[in-house]
Design an enzyme around this catalytic site. Structure first.
Site, PDB file in Angstrom:
ATOM      1  N   ARG A  47      -4.457  -6.938   6.073  1.00 49.82           N
ATOM      2  CA  ARG A  47      -4.724  -8.281   5.571  1.00 49.82           C
ATOM      3  C   ARG A  47      -3.839  -9.255   6.307  1.00 49.82           C
ATOM      4  O   ARG A  47      -2.626  -9.136   6.277  1.00 49.82           O
ATOM      5  CB  ARG A  47      -4.350  -8.338   4.081  1.00 49.82           C
ATOM      6  CG  ARG A  47      -5.500  -8.396   3.209  1.00 49.82           C
ATOM      7  CD  ARG A  47      -5.230  -8.591   1.768  1.00 49.82           C
ATOM      8  NE  ARG A  47      -3.895  -8.847   1.277  1.00 49.82           N
ATOM      9  CZ  ARG A  47      -3.659  -9.343   0.084  1.00 49.82           C
ATOM     10  NH1 ARG A  47      -4.663  -9.670  -0.701  1.00 49.82           N
ATOM     11  NH2 ARG A  47      -2.447  -9.522  -0.348  1.00 49.82           N
ATOM     12  N   THR A 102      -4.089 -15.873   6.106  1.00 46.82           N
ATOM     13  CA  THR A 102      -5.457 -16.151   5.630  1.00 46.82           C
ATOM     14  C   THR A 102      -5.878 -15.193   4.521  1.00 46.82           C
ATOM     15  O   THR A 102      -6.871 -15.447   3.832  1.00 46.82           O
ATOM     16  CB  THR A 102      -6.459 -15.994   6.783  1.00 46.82           C
ATOM     17  OG1 THR A 102      -6.427 -14.618   7.208  1.00 46.82           O
ATOM     18  CG2 THR A 102      -6.104 -16.874   7.969  1.00 46.82           C
ATOM     19  N   ASP A 150       3.407  -4.118  -3.036  1.00 42.63           N
ATOM     20  CA  ASP A 150       2.766  -3.809  -1.748  1.00 42.63           C
ATOM     21  C   ASP A 150       2.647  -2.294  -1.604  1.00 42.63           C
ATOM     22  O   ASP A 150       3.637  -1.597  -1.362  1.00 42.63           O
ATOM     23  CB  ASP A 150       3.595  -4.401  -0.603  1.00 42.63           C
ATOM     24  CG  ASP A 150       2.817  -4.327   0.709  1.00 42.63           C
ATOM     25  OD1 ASP A 150       2.342  -3.226   1.066  1.00 42.63           O
ATOM     26  OD2 ASP A 150       2.664  -5.367   1.366  1.00 42.63           O
ATOM     27  N   ASP A 175       3.719  -0.677   1.909  1.00 43.81           N
ATOM     28  CA  ASP A 175       5.180  -0.725   2.116  1.00 43.81           C
ATOM     29  C   ASP A 175       5.900   0.232   1.177  1.00 43.81           C
ATOM     30  O   ASP A 175       6.851   0.907   1.578  1.00 43.81           O
ATOM     31  CB  ASP A 175       5.698  -2.158   1.917  1.00 43.81           C
ATOM     32  CG  ASP A 175       5.475  -3.016   3.157  1.00 43.81           C
ATOM     33  OD1 ASP A 175       5.160  -2.449   4.216  1.00 43.81           O
ATOM     34  OD2 ASP A 175       5.617  -4.244   3.046  1.00 43.81           O
TER      35      ASP A 175
HETATM   36  C1  PRP Z   1      -3.483  -3.684   1.228  1.00 42.60           C
HETATM   37  C2  PRP Z   1      -4.226  -2.652   0.416  1.00 42.60           C
HETATM   38  C3  PRP Z   1      -5.659  -2.992   0.661  1.00 42.60           C
HETATM   39  C4  PRP Z   1      -5.616  -4.491   0.778  1.00 42.60           C
HETATM   40  C5  PRP Z   1      -6.096  -5.074  -0.511  1.00 42.60           C
HETATM   41  O1  PRP Z   1      -3.447  -3.341   2.556  1.00 42.60           O
HETATM   42  O2  PRP Z   1      -3.903  -1.336   0.750  1.00 42.60           O
HETATM   43  O3  PRP Z   1      -6.198  -2.420   1.838  1.00 42.60           O
HETATM   44  O4  PRP Z   1      -4.254  -4.863   0.993  1.00 42.60           O
HETATM   45  O5  PRP Z   1      -6.175  -6.444  -0.435  1.00 42.60           O
HETATM   46  P1  PRP Z   1      -7.540  -7.253  -0.417  1.00 42.60           P
HETATM   47  O6  PRP Z   1      -8.396  -6.651  -1.500  1.00 42.60           O
HETATM   48  O7  PRP Z   1      -7.119  -8.649  -0.731  1.00 42.60           O
HETATM   49  O8  PRP Z   1      -8.176  -7.116   0.935  1.00 42.60           O
HETATM   50  P2  PRP Z   1      -2.561  -4.141   3.622  1.00 42.60           P
HETATM   51  O9  PRP Z   1      -3.375  -5.195   4.270  1.00 42.60           O
HETATM   52  O10 PRP Z   1      -1.283  -4.589   2.980  1.00 42.60           O
HETATM   53  O11 PRP Z   1      -2.302  -3.069   4.753  1.00 42.60           O
HETATM   54  P3  PRP Z   1      -1.494  -1.687   4.697  1.00 42.60           P
HETATM   55  O12 PRP Z   1      -2.268  -0.732   3.827  1.00 42.60           O
HETATM   56  O13 PRP Z   1      -1.477  -1.286   6.122  1.00 42.60           O
HETATM   57  O14 PRP Z   1      -0.115  -1.961   4.143  1.00 42.60           O
HETATM   58  N1  URA Z   2      -2.155  -5.329  -1.217  1.00 43.99           N
HETATM   59  C1  URA Z   2      -1.172  -4.653  -1.853  1.00 43.99           C
HETATM   60  O1  URA Z   2      -0.593  -3.717  -1.288  1.00 43.99           O
HETATM   61  N2  URA Z   2      -0.841  -5.038  -3.093  1.00 43.99           N
HETATM   62  C2  URA Z   2      -1.467  -6.038  -3.710  1.00 43.99           C
HETATM   63  O2  URA Z   2      -1.128  -6.328  -4.874  1.00 43.99           O
HETATM   64  C3  URA Z   2      -2.485  -6.722  -3.050  1.00 43.99           C
HETATM   65  C4  URA Z   2      -2.825  -6.338  -1.799  1.00 43.99           C
END
Ligand code: PRP
Ligand code: URA
Length: 209
Positions: A104, A108, A200, A203
């Site tokens: 994400r 944005t 998160d 993370d």
């Molecule tokens: C997080 C999570 C989802 C997304 C959810 O991933 O694991 O994939 O955000 O958010 P959304 O419904 O608003 O799209 P992130 O982009 O943080 O990447 P990561 O898993 O690599 O940490």
């Molecule tokens: N991605 C995450 O990892 N946590 C949230 O709460 C939303 C998006």
């Protein structure tokens, strides 16, 4: 319209509480996510079709059942979805695993696809898209679109925690997709994080904060 099912088994709810707790460290969090993924896999495979077969027990012939129909494909959304794969494979060891890499954009909040590698026969498989978080829904929405563009016909979505906004987006754009959740939370904060959520997920699972 697809189903939205909150899997409120007491063990799932109990473990989710400790996943939510900010004092739960990486090692314990990974174990808990693994366990919850396995429990959720147990629940969402309840409706898999069976077929009759006959085997010889040590005593006599038995008419019994094995899984029939479509084979399963697990599609974790990278990174955080990876944390749920092993738990599911414990129960569905023959499933093939495809990966969709999305992050994400922090400004944005829109998902950016950076990787995709899928089993060649996705059109013949029942696919389960896995991500701990369904927040705005942008990531799951794009992953499902990517799969459909490549021929996927039967898709379910499985997330630990969702916001109503994410559920609504998937229901609107993908009414053919059933959604399975560990919990449906209150909403999103100004940074697009689920409230109360788990923070998160990527993370916390990988210790990258
Ligand atoms: C997080 C999570 C989802 C997304 C959810 O991933 O694991 O994939 O955000 O958010 P959304 O419904 O608003 O799209 P992130 O982009 O943080 O990447 P990561 O898993 O690599 O940490
Ligand atoms: N991605 C995450 O990892 N946590 C949230 O709460 C939303 C998006």
């Amino acid at each position: 319209m697809g189903k939205v099912v909150v899997l409120d088994h007491p063990l799932i709810q109990h473990k989710l509480t400790y996943i939510r707790d900010k004092n739960t460290g990486t090692k314990e969090l990974r174990e808990l996510v693994d366990e919850v993924a396995m429990l959720m896999a147990f629940e969402i495979t309840r409706d898999l079709p069976l077929t009759d077969i006959t085997v010889e027990t040590p005593i006599q012939q038995a008419k019994t059942k094995v899984l029939a129909g479509k084979k399963i494909g697990l599609i974790p959304i990278l990174r955080a979805g990876l944390g749920m794969v092993d738990g599911m494979l414990n129960l569905i060891p023959a499933a093939k695993v495809g990966h969709v890499g999305l992050y994400r954009d922090p400004e944005t909040l829109k998902p950016v696809e950076y990787y995709i590698k899928l089993p060649s026969d996705i059109s013949e498989r029942e696919l389960i898209v896995i991500d701990p978080m369904l927040a705005t829904g942008g990531s799951a929405n794009d992953a499902i679109e990517s799969l459909k563009k490549r021929g996927a016909k039967k898709i379910r979505l499985m997330c630990l925690v969702a916001a109503p906004e994410g559920v609504e987006l998937i229901e609107k754009n993908h009414p053919d997709v059933d959604i399975y959740l560990g919990a449906l939370d209150e909403g999103l904060n100004d940074h697009g994080y689920i409230v109360p959520g788990i923070g998160d997920a990527g993370d916390r699972l990988f210790g990258t904060k």
